[in-house]
Write a protein that holds these residues in place. Structure first.
Motif, short mmCIF file in Angstrom:
data_model
loop_
_atom_site.label_atom_id
_atom_site.label_comp_id
_atom_site.label_asym_id
_atom_site.label_seq_id
_atom_site.Cartn_x
_atom_site.Cartn_y
_atom_site.Cartn_z
N ILE A 39 0.78 -1.11 0.12
CA ILE A 39 0.02 -0.06 0.15
C ILE A 39 0.89 1.20 0.02
N ILE A 40 1.99 1.23 0.87
CA ILE A 40 2.71 2.28 0.89
C ILE A 40 3.49 2.68 -0.29
N ILE A 47 -0.66 5.91 -7.13
CA ILE A 47 -1.71 5.20 -7.60
C ILE A 47 -2.81 5.62 -6.76
N ALA A 48 -4.10 5.73 -7.43
CA ALA A 48 -5.20 6.32 -6.75
C ALA A 48 -5.64 5.11 -5.30
N GLN A 49 -5.95 5.71 -4.31
CA GLN A 49 -6.35 4.96 -3.19
C GLN A 49 -7.39 4.02 -3.54
N HIS A 50 -8.52 4.20 -4.55
CA HIS A 50 -9.38 3.03 -4.62
C HIS A 50 -8.89 2.00 -5.66
N GLY A 59 -9.58 -2.48 2.22
CA GLY A 59 -10.73 -1.42 2.40
C GLY A 59 -10.05 -0.23 2.09
N VAL A 60 -10.77 0.82 1.67
CA VAL A 60 -10.46 2.14 1.40
C VAL A 60 -9.76 2.77 2.81
N ALA A 61 -10.53 2.64 3.67
CA ALA A 61 -9.85 3.11 4.97
C ALA A 61 -8.41 2.50 5.24
N THR A 62 -8.10 1.49 4.95
CA THR A 62 -6.81 0.80 5.23
C THR A 62 -5.83 1.49 4.50
N VAL A 63 -6.33 1.78 3.31
CA VAL A 63 -5.19 2.56 2.20
C VAL A 63 -5.22 4.21 2.61
N THR A 64 -6.27 4.63 3.26
CA THR A 64 -6.28 6.01 3.85
C THR A 64 -5.68 6.12 4.74
N ARG A 65 -5.43 5.13 5.82
CA ARG A 65 -4.64 5.13 6.85
C ARG A 65 -2.99 5.27 6.68
N GLY A 66 -2.88 4.44 5.44
CA GLY A 66 -1.35 4.43 5.02
C GLY A 66 -1.06 5.87 4.50
N SER A 67 -1.95 6.57 3.68
CA SER A 67 -1.76 7.76 3.46
C SER A 67 -1.61 8.75 4.31
N LYS A 68 -2.36 8.58 5.49
CA LYS A 68 -2.11 9.61 6.58
C LYS A 68 -0.93 9.63 7.23
N GLU A 69 -0.48 8.15 7.37
CA GLU A 69 0.83 8.09 8.14
C GLU A 69 1.85 8.71 7.02
N ILE A 70 1.87 8.49 5.82
CA ILE A 70 2.99 9.19 4.93
C ILE A 70 2.91 10.76 5.00
N GLN A 71 1.80 11.34 5.08
CA GLN A 71 1.46 12.59 5.51
C GLN A 71 2.30 12.95 6.88
N LYS A 72 2.36 12.34 7.77
CA LYS A 72 3.06 12.40 8.94
C LYS A 72 4.52 12.21 9.04
#
Length: 78
Positions: A39-40, A47-50, A59-72
């Motif tokens: 995912i990361i 690549i788009a989250q969906h 789940g999209v939420a799992t991918v979104t969590r990865g995205s938020k961790e990258i932003q951190k």
């Protein structure tokens, strides 16, 4: 957490690290860690989250969590 970090840092040989991981985590957990790393890498490749969620069957939420961790600022070395 420090105990785990120290253990990882002390293992220099790939085969030893593999054995450590196999002893510490269940096969399912190891697969889940691998999926999270995928995912990361895919997020960092733009690549788009969906699409990632669909391709990896998560789940999209799992991918979104990865995205938020990258932003951190995490995963700079991946």
């Amino acid at each position: 957490m420090n105990l785990l970090l120290d253990a990882f840092a002390s293992i220099k040989i790939r085969a030893d690290l593999r054995n450590f991981l196999l002893g510490l985590f269940t096969p399912k957990e190891i697969v889940e860690f691998g999926t999270r790393l995928q995912i990361i890498k895919k997020l960092k490749a733009g690549i788009a989250q969906h699409k990632i969620a669909q391709d990896l069957k998560v789940g999209v939420a799992t991918v979104t969590r990865g995205s938020k961790e990258i932003q951190k600022g995490r995963f700079k070395n991946i």
